[in-house]
Design an enzyme around this catalytic site. Sequence first.
Site, mmCIF file in Angstrom:
data_model
loop_
_atom_site.group_PDB
_atom_site.id
_atom_site.type_symbol
_atom_site.label_atom_id
_atom_site.label_comp_id
_atom_site.label_asym_id
_atom_site.label_seq_id
_atom_site.Cartn_x
_atom_site.Cartn_y
_atom_site.Cartn_z
ATOM 1 N N TRP A 8 75.455 163.425 31.378
ATOM 2 C CA TRP A 8 75.459 163.441 32.850
ATOM 3 C C TRP A 8 76.823 163.964 33.324
ATOM 4 O O TRP A 8 77.859 163.466 32.865
ATOM 5 C CB TRP A 8 75.205 162.010 33.336
ATOM 6 C CG TRP A 8 75.164 161.848 34.813
ATOM 7 C CD1 TRP A 8 74.481 162.604 35.714
ATOM 8 C CD2 TRP A 8 75.826 160.815 35.566
ATOM 9 N NE1 TRP A 8 74.678 162.114 36.975
ATOM 10 C CE2 TRP A 8 75.503 161.023 36.911
ATOM 11 C CE3 TRP A 8 76.655 159.747 35.223
ATOM 12 C CZ2 TRP A 8 75.969 160.193 37.927
ATOM 13 C CZ3 TRP A 8 77.123 158.923 36.233
ATOM 14 C CH2 TRP A 8 76.783 159.145 37.569
ATOM 15 N N ASP A 27 75.208 153.211 28.781
ATOM 16 C CA ASP A 27 74.861 153.475 30.178
ATOM 17 C C ASP A 27 73.353 153.242 30.305
ATOM 18 O O ASP A 27 72.551 153.989 29.740
ATOM 19 C CB ASP A 27 75.233 154.928 30.524
ATOM 20 C CG ASP A 27 74.953 155.256 31.988
ATOM 21 O OD1 ASP A 27 74.374 154.416 32.698
ATOM 22 O OD2 ASP A 27 75.314 156.374 32.417
ATOM 23 N N ALA A 29 70.935 153.162 33.069
ATOM 24 C CA ALA A 29 70.696 153.399 34.498
ATOM 25 C C ALA A 29 69.214 153.500 34.845
ATOM 26 O O ALA A 29 68.863 153.484 36.013
ATOM 27 C CB ALA A 29 71.406 154.681 34.926
ATOM 28 N N LYS A 84 67.795 152.810 40.550
ATOM 29 C CA LYS A 84 66.557 153.539 40.301
ATOM 30 C C LYS A 84 65.372 152.596 40.151
ATOM 31 O O LYS A 84 64.321 152.811 40.734
ATOM 32 C CB LYS A 84 66.674 154.389 39.031
ATOM 33 C CG LYS A 84 67.311 155.723 39.252
ATOM 34 C CD LYS A 84 68.796 155.680 39.120
ATOM 35 C CE LYS A 84 69.373 157.096 39.188
ATOM 36 N NZ LYS A 84 70.830 157.076 39.243
HETATM 37 C C1 LMR Z 1 71.331 162.339 38.809
HETATM 38 O O1 LMR Z 1 71.817 162.573 37.703
HETATM 39 O O2 LMR Z 1 70.660 163.169 39.442
HETATM 40 C C2 LMR Z 1 71.531 160.987 39.416
HETATM 41 O O3 LMR Z 1 72.135 160.135 38.509
HETATM 42 C C3 LMR Z 1 72.218 161.032 40.722
HETATM 43 C C4 LMR Z 1 73.675 161.288 40.610
HETATM 44 O O4 LMR Z 1 74.443 160.473 41.114
HETATM 45 O O5 LMR Z 1 74.079 162.311 40.039
#
Ligand code: LMR
Length: 398
Positions: free
Chosen positions: A136, A217, A219, A252
């Site tokens: 991410w 993580d 999420a 989420k």
């Molecule tokens: C994403 O990856 O789209 C989500 O986790 C939102 C974000 O905060 O980037």
Amino acid sequence: MAEASAVKLFDRLDEQPSDSLLQLIALANADPRPEKIDVGVGVYRDATGGTPIPRAVKKAEAILIETQQTKAYLGSQGDIRFIELIKPIVFGEAGAADDRIVGIQTPGGCGALRLGAELIEAADRQARVLVGQPTWPNHGPLIECAGVEMVGHPYYDAKSRTILFDEMMGAIGKARSGDLILLHGCCHNPTGADLNPDQWRAIADAVAKRGIIPFVDLAYQGLGNGFEADAAGTRLVVEAADQALVAQSCDKNFGIYRERTGSLFVKGSNRRTAEIILGHLQSRARTMWSMPPDHGAAVVRIILDDAELRADWNAEVTEMCARIRNLRARLAGYDERLAYIEGQNGMFSMLPLSPQAVLDLRASHGIYMAGSGRFNVVGLSDENVGRFAAAVVEKMDG
Ligand code: LMR
């Protein structure tokens, strides 16, 4: 009047690149084409394209407004009952009873990741966080902002659609004792490619043996294969390791994205260390947000403490999960080059698309996805899934 030679502090700042995922939201919103397909940022969408507030959340909010007597401070740890209720969801009943694991409420999963990095920095500035690539895009900024070094290793190959497990194990083999490894508990963001149970077991053994600290993580728990399956890997590594961190998010799985509701759990080697850790978490939190926002955690607490609301919330998450699985199956059925998507989990998968192909799809079809080729599976609707599949297959590298 300031002297002409006065230092203009903020004029020294360079322009910042905008956050690419957040920029995508604005770009997609501004596109007037009715047939546009927004598969950018990771939010759940239902069959009508909306991101609903779950029924149980609506009811709990009404209860909260009706019954809350005060908004006086709760303290840096946040809502303690919320932490008590989240702990068994993440760690199971056995883990919930482990008093070496302490928890603190945070502003979303981002707050938990940042606070975890602060704790690492407080303990050892030389400690490094290993991270599989791709990851991410906000992981690096969140952790490095605390002054903690991150070291990348290969995790996934978009062309062959496979996890590079040997490379990952090689990186663990080379890490120093006291280093950390950032792991996606489930629903890997951006690839959707999760470790299988054997791979989790191998990682649990390796980190335990080498004194590496898992930093998980979590999420998207509940949105891959259900709450228990989605936490199984996390539980394995936390149990095996002497010390561990888990950054958890309710944004989420409770559909309360903008309420910023999450928690950080940390396992210490013993009860005494865990208490010291909690003290550090509280004092670091105090320097950043002082106390976490209350509303989302209070809503989650009300839901989890009420059998009926809890059952309804569970049913709605199960529906969300089923919708994601169904869209994955439909994409996979469309073309054999998309077949791998069915075996992946959560909101995201990656398409082998060049950055130029991603831009072309945006221009010609109004398809908004991240430049990496990551797309939000559940951003698709029953109506546009076929159109999306046809357009992307045309542009795929292999
Ligand atoms: C994403 O990856 O789209 C989500 O986790 C939102 C974000 O905060 O980037």
